[in-house]
Design a protein around this motif. Sequence first.
Motif, mmCIF file in Angstrom:
data_model
loop_
_atom_site.group_PDB
_atom_site.id
_atom_site.type_symbol
_atom_site.label_atom_id
_atom_site.label_comp_id
_atom_site.label_asym_id
_atom_site.label_seq_id
_atom_site.Cartn_x
_atom_site.Cartn_y
_atom_site.Cartn_z
ATOM 1 N N PHE A 78 84.810 111.433 87.827
ATOM 2 C CA PHE A 78 85.875 112.314 88.290
ATOM 3 C C PHE A 78 85.876 112.354 89.816
ATOM 4 O O PHE A 78 85.439 113.320 90.422
ATOM 5 C CB PHE A 78 85.693 113.724 87.720
ATOM 6 N N PRO A 79 86.329 111.281 90.471
ATOM 7 C CA PRO A 79 86.277 111.225 91.925
ATOM 8 C C PRO A 79 87.247 112.204 92.575
ATOM 9 O O PRO A 79 88.218 112.629 91.972
ATOM 10 C CB PRO A 79 86.673 109.779 92.228
ATOM 11 N N GLY A 80 86.954 112.506 93.807
ATOM 12 C CA GLY A 80 87.831 113.381 94.563
ATOM 13 C C GLY A 80 88.755 112.571 95.448
ATOM 14 O O GLY A 80 88.413 111.480 95.908
ATOM 15 N N GLU A 81 89.919 113.089 95.703
ATOM 16 C CA GLU A 81 90.918 112.358 96.465
ATOM 17 C C GLU A 81 90.405 112.046 97.869
ATOM 18 O O GLU A 81 89.874 112.901 98.572
ATOM 19 C CB GLU A 81 92.210 113.176 96.549
ATOM 20 N N GLY A 82 90.556 110.767 98.258
ATOM 21 C CA GLY A 82 90.175 110.353 99.590
ATOM 22 C C GLY A 82 88.702 110.110 99.768
ATOM 23 O O GLY A 82 88.257 109.750 100.862
ATOM 24 N N LYS A 83 87.901 110.283 98.720
ATOM 25 C CA LYS A 83 86.461 110.077 98.815
ATOM 26 C C LYS A 83 86.077 108.734 98.196
ATOM 27 O O LYS A 83 86.851 108.126 97.467
ATOM 28 C CB LYS A 83 85.713 111.218 98.120
ATOM 29 N N ASP A 84 84.857 108.299 98.502
ATOM 30 C CA ASP A 84 84.371 107.040 97.933
ATOM 31 C C ASP A 84 84.274 107.187 96.435
ATOM 32 O O ASP A 84 83.493 107.975 95.921
ATOM 33 C CB ASP A 84 82.996 106.722 98.535
ATOM 34 N N HIS A 85 85.078 106.425 95.711
ATOM 35 C CA HIS A 85 85.153 106.549 94.275
ATOM 36 C C HIS A 85 83.992 105.856 93.584
ATOM 37 O O HIS A 85 83.754 106.049 92.403
ATOM 38 C CB HIS A 85 86.463 105.950 93.779
ATOM 39 N N ASN A 86 83.286 104.972 94.281
ATOM 40 C CA ASN A 86 82.219 104.189 93.669
ATOM 41 C C ASN A 86 81.006 104.161 94.581
ATOM 42 O O ASN A 86 80.770 103.200 95.308
ATOM 43 C CB ASN A 86 82.704 102.759 93.414
ATOM 44 N N PRO A 87 80.199 105.219 94.558
ATOM 45 C CA PRO A 87 79.109 105.321 95.519
ATOM 46 C C PRO A 87 77.947 104.376 95.234
ATOM 47 O O PRO A 87 77.021 104.298 96.039
ATOM 48 C CB PRO A 87 78.667 106.782 95.382
ATOM 49 N N THR A 88 77.926 103.659 94.131
ATOM 50 C CA THR A 88 76.848 102.720 93.871
ATOM 51 C C THR A 88 77.334 101.295 94.063
ATOM 52 O O THR A 88 78.531 101.008 94.037
ATOM 53 C CB THR A 88 76.290 102.876 92.443
ATOM 54 N N ARG A 89 76.394 100.377 94.204
ATOM 55 C CA ARG A 89 76.736 98.990 94.512
ATOM 56 C C ARG A 89 76.573 98.081 93.285
ATOM 57 O O ARG A 89 76.625 96.874 93.420
ATOM 58 C CB ARG A 89 75.845 98.503 95.656
ATOM 59 N N TRP A 90 76.347 98.666 92.145
ATOM 60 C CA TRP A 90 76.140 97.877 90.920
ATOM 61 C C TRP A 90 76.827 98.613 89.778
ATOM 62 O O TRP A 90 76.237 98.968 88.776
ATOM 63 C CB TRP A 90 74.647 97.721 90.656
ATOM 64 N N SER A 91 78.127 98.852 89.927
ATOM 65 C CA SER A 91 78.818 99.714 88.969
ATOM 66 C C SER A 91 79.991 99.044 88.272
ATOM 67 O O SER A 91 80.268 99.331 87.109
ATOM 68 C CB SER A 91 79.309 100.995 89.658
ATOM 69 N N THR A 92 80.728 98.159 88.952
ATOM 70 C CA THR A 92 81.896 97.496 88.356
ATOM 71 C C THR A 92 81.813 96.003 88.633
ATOM 72 O O THR A 92 80.980 95.537 89.420
ATOM 73 C CB THR A 92 83.205 98.029 88.953
ATOM 74 N N ARG A 93 82.686 95.247 88.002
ATOM 75 C CA ARG A 93 82.704 93.803 88.271
ATOM 76 C C ARG A 93 82.942 93.532 89.759
ATOM 77 O O ARG A 93 82.340 92.629 90.342
ATOM 78 C CB ARG A 93 83.776 93.124 87.429
ATOM 79 N N ARG A 94 83.772 94.355 90.373
ATOM 80 C CA ARG A 94 84.078 94.159 91.788
ATOM 81 C C ARG A 94 82.858 94.404 92.664
ATOM 82 O O ARG A 94 82.548 93.613 93.569
ATOM 83 C CB ARG A 94 85.233 95.070 92.198
ATOM 84 N N THR A 95 82.124 95.497 92.420
ATOM 85 C CA THR A 95 80.957 95.799 93.257
ATOM 86 C C THR A 95 79.788 94.867 92.940
ATOM 87 O O THR A 95 79.025 94.498 93.843
ATOM 88 C CB THR A 95 80.516 97.260 93.088
#
Length: 585
Positions: A78-95
């Motif tokens: 549940f990210p907040g608007e304008g904040k880093d939505h993905n604070p980890t570096r091993w979370s999605t295919r993109r990261t």
Amino acid sequence: MDSMLSIIPKMGRKGNDMSKFNNEYVKGVLRTEGTRFVNEDGQEIILHGYGTANWMNVEGFMIGEPPVARDMFKYILFPGEGKDHNPTRWSTRRTVDLTIRELCGPKYLETFWDRWEENHLQEADIALMAELGYNCVRLVLNANALLYEEEGITFNEKCFKRLSNALDWCEKHKIYAILDMHGVVGGNNGATGDSLFCEFPSVFLDDESTERQIILWEEIVRRFHDRWIIAGYDLINEPVSSPIQHKYIPLLDQYYAECIERLRKIDPVHIMFIEPSKFARDPGFLTHPFDPDYNNWAISIHLYGASPEIKDLYPWLLKREEFNVPLWLGECGNNPDANGIFYEICAHYGIAYTPWAWKTADNGKFPVGSVGAPLPKDWDKICNFLTTGARPSYKESQRIMDEYIENLKLEHCTVNRDNARISAKHPSCTISGVGYDMWDEDGSRHYGTWELSNYLDFRLEDHTKLVWATDKRLPYPKFAWYDDPNELRYDPLTDLALELAENEFANYTVREVTKDCALTIEGIGEGEAEVLCNGATIGTIKWEKGDILNPAKSSVMTIAPTEEAVVKIRVIRGTITVKKLIFEM
């Protein structure tokens, strides 16, 4: 008592067709027929299997991500608007893509995903699903794996070939396949299982992302629409879910309308699966038919940790009846004992279910859900880099990742066969006393005569007497405005027991009894009960009043081999309290 209210007599227990639970009825194009899924011969099939998480679409917490604090994990969802939505570096295919580049270099990355996907899902995996009794698989796709992120439309032919191979294996082993677009172009929900750019659903917000996503679907359907083994298309996973995205829910409705209209021009046959907004959990989104011209669609919901009773299905059963379409639990899961009871209820209503997820990393700290791939022996060096530590050398990083990719092959994995067996109620297994069948042998709804509630408000609509059966303190009302540090977690399957009075009964079902099965019943009471299996007496219970924390055990009774065994406990004198039934084979 034997005279129970008789409602919902849709699937009588006598002569129950077990073929609909396995893959015997996997034949021909699947379709919807009212609220049921049927094959080309019109035979009902209960779709059940697994979702292939982490094949094309990875999620960090299932592939060895360093531990994330609970409040941080909630923030990822549940990210907040304008904040880093993905604070980890091993979370999605993109990261993960970026991290592999940093650790192993861009040349290594060129073949990383090909090798990962080749090993993560192989024919051995599909064959094992069939061996475990499944008849369906949710093939999890990622748009970035199939369509290159660059100007113009260029498809990844290697990835399409892997998808084609998977469908070949499904045909060979008789496993219906649902194609699930888990990560769409531009992102759809801002959570971990996404292809997101940011915390907003770009697939709805910029025309190029929308068009590229629908073009990708058109290409998939154009290539595979003649494959009978495809059950249908799950058009988008958990769309517009985070609270800051809810204002875009009308755009989701538009996406479905355009997507279905264009795909139906190519494929008028296969089922369209519709996931509502808010992590596929919002019945309010479903306000109209989504496939009006062909009426071959189903509602897909995600329901984790459902209580093993009917109440969590109520809003969805109402939508099922409103639109006369089937339900599919696209993602779900609880502990195996609870699953066995809950899936029994689902099957009665023809509800399909595919728990999440087939193959995950096995870090040795938690039980493997289905299939666990061992992490490399030096994985801690990767975790240190992902948090605060030094980066391993290119050579060492490549060695660790090579080991990980090799470990993905089923031959190196741990398989939790108990999970599949217990969830299907195949002995050996244990059924809680309060996990009795919701329906009697003739298909009528089972009701008791108890007028009061119970301490955990469990199965209230059944009017059965469920008594306290644990040394935990009794629950008490909570205040809404603060978190109680002394609050306990309760489990009705272990904390309650079923009390039966004279002439009352309860049924318990197990399946696939392939050889003599020993049955022991634990409980207390001052009374006597007859125990029957499929209508024939197999033993009696005679107990004196005792302590439910130290229940008595019945003598061992024997259940002969049978496809389905319905055990009935009928009280003939006094009162009997049933704590659990133990089936050992």
